[in-house]
Design a protein around this motif. Sequence first.
Motif, PDB file in Angstrom:
ATOM      1  N   ASN A 288     -43.924 -39.341 -20.526  1.00  0.00           N
ATOM      2  CA  ASN A 288     -45.358 -39.217 -20.788  1.00  0.00           C
ATOM      3  C   ASN A 288     -45.608 -38.835 -22.244  1.00  0.00           C
ATOM      4  OD1 ASN A 288     -47.752 -39.649 -19.455  1.00  0.00           O
ATOM      5  ND2 ASN A 288     -48.124 -37.497 -19.123  1.00  0.00           N
ATOM      6  N   PRO A 289     -45.025 -39.596 -23.147  1.00  0.00           N
ATOM      7  CA  PRO A 289     -44.914 -39.129 -24.520  1.00  0.00           C
ATOM      8  C   PRO A 289     -46.208 -38.996 -25.327  1.00  0.00           C
ATOM      9  CG  PRO A 289     -44.016 -41.334 -24.349  1.00  0.00           C
ATOM     10  CD  PRO A 289     -44.425 -40.910 -22.973  1.00  0.00           C
ATOM     11  N   PHE A 290     -46.876 -40.065 -25.660  1.00  0.00           N
ATOM     12  CA  PHE A 290     -47.953 -39.990 -26.632  1.00  0.00           C
ATOM     13  C   PHE A 290     -48.800 -41.248 -26.576  1.00  0.00           C
ATOM     14  CE2 PHE A 290     -44.162 -41.750 -28.234  1.00  0.00           C
ATOM     15  CZ  PHE A 290     -43.236 -40.740 -28.393  1.00  0.00           C
ATOM     16  N   SER A 291     -49.737 -41.352 -27.491  1.00  0.00           N
ATOM     17  CA  SER A 291     -50.655 -42.492 -27.512  1.00  0.00           C
ATOM     18  C   SER A 291     -49.908 -43.791 -27.835  1.00  0.00           C
ATOM     19  CB  SER A 291     -51.733 -42.259 -28.569  1.00  0.00           C
ATOM     20  OG  SER A 291     -51.164 -42.345 -29.865  1.00  0.00           O
ATOM     21  N   ALA A 292     -50.574 -44.903 -27.554  1.00  0.00           N
ATOM     22  CA  ALA A 292     -49.980 -46.212 -27.837  1.00  0.00           C
ATOM     23  C   ALA A 292     -49.709 -46.385 -29.329  1.00  0.00           C
ATOM     24  CB  ALA A 292     -50.892 -47.319 -27.329  1.00  0.00           C
ATOM     25  N   LYS A 293     -50.576 -45.855 -30.172  1.00  0.00           N
ATOM     26  CA  LYS A 293     -50.394 -45.966 -31.622  1.00  0.00           C
ATOM     27  C   LYS A 293     -49.116 -45.251 -32.063  1.00  0.00           C
ATOM     28  CE  LYS A 293     -52.479 -44.742 -36.004  1.00  0.00           C
ATOM     29  NZ  LYS A 293     -53.457 -43.921 -36.697  1.00  0.00           N
ATOM     30  N   ILE A 294     -48.918 -44.045 -31.586  1.00  0.00           N
ATOM     31  CA  ILE A 294     -47.718 -43.283 -31.949  1.00  0.00           C
ATOM     32  C   ILE A 294     -46.484 -43.952 -31.355  1.00  0.00           C
ATOM     33  CG2 ILE A 294     -46.508 -41.084 -31.670  1.00  0.00           C
ATOM     34  CD1 ILE A 294     -49.261 -39.719 -31.850  1.00  0.00           C
ATOM     35  N   LEU A 295     -46.582 -44.390 -30.096  1.00  0.00           N
ATOM     36  CA  LEU A 295     -45.454 -45.061 -29.463  1.00  0.00           C
ATOM     37  C   LEU A 295     -45.048 -46.296 -30.255  1.00  0.00           C
ATOM     38  CD1 LEU A 295     -43.431 -45.302 -27.166  1.00  0.00           C
ATOM     39  CD2 LEU A 295     -45.167 -46.552 -25.881  1.00  0.00           C
ATOM     40  N   SER A 296     -46.006 -47.057 -30.724  1.00  0.00           N
ATOM     41  CA  SER A 296     -45.724 -48.245 -31.526  1.00  0.00           C
ATOM     42  C   SER A 296     -44.944 -47.876 -32.786  1.00  0.00           C
ATOM     43  CB  SER A 296     -47.030 -48.942 -31.878  1.00  0.00           C
ATOM     44  OG  SER A 296     -46.787 -50.056 -32.690  1.00  0.00           O
ATOM     45  N   SER A 297     -45.339 -46.796 -33.432  1.00  0.00           N
ATOM     46  CA  SER A 297     -44.660 -46.325 -34.642  1.00  0.00           C
ATOM     47  C   SER A 297     -43.226 -45.900 -34.334  1.00  0.00           C
ATOM     48  CB  SER A 297     -45.447 -45.150 -35.239  1.00  0.00           C
ATOM     49  OG  SER A 297     -44.736 -44.533 -36.262  1.00  0.00           O
TER      50      SER A 297
END
Length: 69
Positions: free
Chosen positions: A27-36
């Motif tokens: 359940n890590p983080f937002s899609a933007k952060i995950l993309s990075s």
Amino acid sequence: GAENAEFIHMNAEDYEPCDEDTFFFFNPFSAKILSSVLAKIEESYYAFPRNIRLFMYYFCFLFQRLIYI
């Protein structure tokens, strides 16, 4: 094996993967952060080619509502 496991607690966007081959995201983080983060893992693959395993779990309230209806 498990003796080689290392858990790192830090801002995921600051982490620079090197030759790690397994990544767990709970359940890590937002899609933007995950993309990075995934982009950095991909870059590390090209620098150090290897098989990479990604394990991800995202808890979704919508999914929970569908299960309990």
